[in-house]
Design a protein around this motif. Structure first.
Motif, PDB file in Angstrom:
ATOM      1  N   SER A  47       0.827  -1.215   0.000  1.00 33.14           N
ATOM      2  CA  SER A  47       0.000   0.000   0.000  1.00 33.14           C
ATOM      3  C   SER A  47       0.857   1.260   0.000  1.00 33.14           C
ATOM      4  N   LYS A  48       2.117   1.110   0.441  1.00 27.18           N
ATOM      5  CA  LYS A  48       3.043   2.248   0.439  1.00 27.18           C
ATOM      6  C   LYS A  48       4.435   1.745   0.102  1.00 27.18           C
ATOM      7  N   VAL A  49       5.132   2.460  -0.780  1.00 28.50           N
ATOM      8  CA  VAL A  49       6.487   2.102  -1.174  1.00 28.50           C
ATOM      9  C   VAL A  49       7.404   3.279  -0.850  1.00 28.50           C
ATOM     10  N   ILE A  50       8.473   2.980  -0.096  1.00 25.16           N
ATOM     11  CA  ILE A  50       9.452   3.993   0.295  1.00 25.16           C
ATOM     12  C   ILE A  50      10.759   3.667  -0.409  1.00 25.16           C
ATOM     13  N   LYS A  51      11.236   4.602  -1.230  1.00 24.14           N
ATOM     14  CA  LYS A  51      12.491   4.391  -1.957  1.00 24.14           C
ATOM     15  C   LYS A  51      13.600   5.196  -1.297  1.00 24.14           C
ATOM     16  N   MET A  52      14.753   4.533  -1.059  1.00 26.35           N
ATOM     17  CA  MET A  52      15.863   5.169  -0.360  1.00 26.35           C
ATOM     18  C   MET A  52      17.144   5.123  -1.188  1.00 26.35           C
ATOM     19  N   THR A  53      17.953   6.145  -1.004  1.00 30.86           N
ATOM     20  CA  THR A  53      19.294   6.210  -1.587  1.00 30.86           C
ATOM     21  C   THR A  53      20.180   7.013  -0.644  1.00 30.86           C
ATOM     22  N   SER A  54      21.349   6.485  -0.327  1.00 30.97           N
ATOM     23  CA  SER A  54      22.354   7.197   0.476  1.00 30.97           C
ATOM     24  C   SER A  54      21.795   7.747   1.784  1.00 30.97           C
ATOM     25  N   GLY A  55      20.989   6.934   2.460  1.00 27.09           N
ATOM     26  CA  GLY A  55      20.478   7.322   3.766  1.00 27.09           C
ATOM     27  C   GLY A  55      19.309   8.275   3.748  1.00 27.09           C
ATOM     28  N   ARG A  56      18.794   8.582   2.577  1.00 28.32           N
ATOM     29  CA  ARG A  56      17.666   9.499   2.453  1.00 28.32           C
ATOM     30  C   ARG A  56      16.491   8.831   1.753  1.00 28.32           C
ATOM     31  N   ILE A  57      15.291   9.285   2.087  1.00 26.22           N
ATOM     32  CA  ILE A  57      14.107   8.880   1.337  1.00 26.22           C
ATOM     33  C   ILE A  57      14.004   9.784   0.115  1.00 26.22           C
ATOM     34  N   VAL A  58      13.977   9.180  -1.050  1.00 23.35           N
ATOM     35  CA  VAL A  58      13.909   9.968  -2.287  1.00 23.35           C
ATOM     36  C   VAL A  58      12.511   9.966  -2.890  1.00 23.35           C
ATOM     37  N   GLU A  59      11.679   9.018  -2.469  1.00 27.66           N
ATOM     38  CA  GLU A  59      10.314   8.972  -2.997  1.00 27.66           C
ATOM     39  C   GLU A  59       9.440   8.113  -2.094  1.00 27.66           C
ATOM     40  N   ILE A  60       8.213   8.565  -1.875  1.00 26.22           N
ATOM     41  CA  ILE A  60       7.197   7.774  -1.178  1.00 26.22           C
ATOM     42  C   ILE A  60       5.997   7.659  -2.098  1.00 26.22           C
ATOM     43  N   ILE A  61       5.607   6.425  -2.409  1.00 19.98           N
ATOM     44  CA  ILE A  61       4.498   6.163  -3.323  1.00 19.98           C
ATOM     45  C   ILE A  61       3.360   5.536  -2.541  1.00 19.98           C
ATOM     46  N   ASN A  62       2.214   6.175  -2.551  1.00 18.12           N
ATOM     47  CA  ASN A  62       1.010   5.606  -1.956  1.00 18.12           C
ATOM     48  C   ASN A  62       0.234   4.884  -3.056  1.00 18.12           C
ATOM     49  N   ASN A  63       0.107   3.587  -2.908  1.00 17.22           N
ATOM     50  CA  ASN A  63      -0.508   2.754  -3.932  1.00 17.22           C
ATOM     51  C   ASN A  63      -1.973   2.508  -3.579  1.00 17.22           C
ATOM     52  N   ALA A  64      -2.857   3.170  -4.287  1.00 20.77           N
ATOM     53  CA  ALA A  64      -4.285   3.048  -3.980  1.00 20.77           C
ATOM     54  C   ALA A  64      -4.844   1.693  -4.391  1.00 20.77           C
ATOM     55  N   HIS A  65      -4.165   1.005  -5.311  1.00 20.32           N
ATOM     56  CA  HIS A  65      -4.684  -0.269  -5.816  1.00 20.32           C
ATOM     57  C   HIS A  65      -3.566  -1.314  -5.855  1.00 20.32           C
ATOM     58  N   PRO A  66      -3.180  -1.836  -4.683  1.00 18.04           N
ATOM     59  CA  PRO A  66      -2.150  -2.880  -4.656  1.00 18.04           C
ATOM     60  C   PRO A  66      -2.595  -4.105  -5.457  1.00 18.04           C
ATOM     61  N   ARG A  67      -1.638  -4.740  -6.113  1.00 14.10           N
ATOM     62  CA  ARG A  67      -1.957  -5.925  -6.904  1.00 14.10           C
ATOM     63  C   ARG A  67      -2.014  -7.167  -6.009  1.00 14.10           C
ATOM     64  N   ASN A  68      -2.693  -8.178  -6.477  1.00 14.97           N
ATOM     65  CA  ASN A  68      -2.692  -9.458  -5.802  1.00 14.97           C
ATOM     66  C   ASN A  68      -1.357 -10.144  -6.046  1.00 14.97           C
ATOM     67  N   VAL A  69      -0.946 -10.998  -5.116  1.00 16.19           N
ATOM     68  CA  VAL A  69       0.344 -11.665  -5.237  1.00 16.19           C
ATOM     69  C   VAL A  69       0.428 -12.465  -6.531  1.00 16.19           C
ATOM     70  N   ASN A  70      -0.648 -13.149  -6.906  1.00 18.54           N
ATOM     71  CA  ASN A  70      -0.607 -13.992  -8.102  1.00 18.54           C
ATOM     72  C   ASN A  70      -0.537 -13.198  -9.393  1.00 18.54           C
ATOM     73  N   GLU A  71      -0.657 -11.873  -9.306  1.00 18.21           N
ATOM     74  CA  GLU A  71      -0.588 -11.028 -10.497  1.00 18.21           C
ATOM     75  C   GLU A  71       0.822 -10.542 -10.795  1.00 18.21           C
ATOM     76  N   ILE A  72       1.722 -10.625  -9.809  1.00 19.18           N
ATOM     77  CA  ILE A  72       3.053 -10.054 -10.016  1.00 19.18           C
ATOM     78  C   ILE A  72       3.980 -11.063 -10.675  1.00 19.18           C
ATOM     79  N   LYS A  73       4.934 -10.537 -11.451  1.00 11.25           N
ATOM     80  CA  LYS A  73       5.937 -11.358 -12.090  1.00 11.25           C
ATOM     81  C   LYS A  73       7.252 -11.237 -11.329  1.00 11.25           C
ATOM     82  N   TRP A  74       7.923 -12.350 -11.136  1.00 13.37           N
ATOM     83  CA  TRP A  74       9.148 -12.406 -10.334  1.00 13.37           C
ATOM     84  C   TRP A  74      10.343 -11.891 -11.144  1.00 13.37           C
TER      85      TRP A  74
END
Length: 230
Positions: A203-230
């Motif tokens: 539901s939320k993705v936090i992207k980090m680089t060099s000790g800092r948060i560079v982006e926070i993504i709020n995902n309103a529509h998370p996918r089901n596990v069986n929908e993702i590709k490895w």
């Protein structure tokens, strides 16, 4: 709610001061599934360890509801971790001289006796309850560590690469079970991973680089596990 305010964590490297966390702030609502992404050395595991109370920051605050956990004394902090949190690490941390069932029951013993039969089934360990850790594959050992954490029924589940030792099929089974149990018990999952595919179910993705948060993504529509590709 979990609030993190201006976290700083430094390490001395010779004459150089390295920032594992550099003024990190974020908030996490109860019941969220949060994934922290970033390259090696980005600070994501340090962030996980600090917000879970395993490491102490040099400055900043970690606030659960109305209290700052680093204002607690050591006994209070230990009680907080026992009663509110559970951990799944890359290293399995199983006791080698007790069997699968006993390792899992360590989680229930911390919060009172509970039925672990459904958890054993959910992580695919039925029939292996009486084996010792050395009799298991790496993936099976990781499933024991996951079951032990889930047996506590925590408010916050902290995960550091929980599927790193598992194949795709087993990983998806574990992630599906984690999400199903989260929906039932409404706990919060905070997961560090290198696998960008897992971010699609968060539901939320936090992207980090060099000790800092560079982006926070709020995902309103998370996918089901069986929908993702490895």
């Amino acid at each position: 709610m979990l609030r993190v305010e201006n976290l700083v964590k430094c390490y001395q490297n010779g004459n150089e001061l390295l920032y594992a966390l550099n003024s990190v702030s974020l908030s996490i609502e109860e019941g969220e599934f949060v994934v922290i992404l970033g390259p090696s050395g980005s600070g994501k595991s340090t962030l996980l360890n600090v917000i879970s109370g395993l490491e102490t920051p040099d400055s900043g605050s970690v606030i659960y509801d109305d209290y700052e956990i680093f204002g607690l004394n050591q006994k209070e902090l230990t009680m907080f971790r026992r009663d509110k949190t559970a951990f799944i690490f890359q290293a399995y941390h199983l006791l080698p001289f007790i069997n699968v069932e006993a390792n899992i029951r360590m989680g229930t013993d911390l919060k009172g006796s509970q039925n672990i039969s459904e958890i054993i089934d959910g992580v695919g360990l039925r029939g292996l309850e009486h084996r010792l850790p050395y009799e298991l594959s790496g993936g099976q050992q990781q499933r024991v560590s996951i079951a032990r954490a889930l047996a506590k029924k925590p408010d916050f589940l902290f995960c550091d690469e929980p599927t790193g030792a598992l194949d795709e099929v087993t990983s998806k089974q574990i992630l599906t079970y984690l999400k199903e149990l989260q929906n039932q018990l409404e706990f919060t999952i905070i997961m560090v991973t290198h696998n960008v595919s897992i971010a699609q179910i968060a539901s939320k993705v936090i992207k980090m680089t060099s000790g800092r948060i560079v982006e926070i993504i709020n995902n309103a529509h998370p996918r089901n596990v069986n929908e993702i590709k490895w």
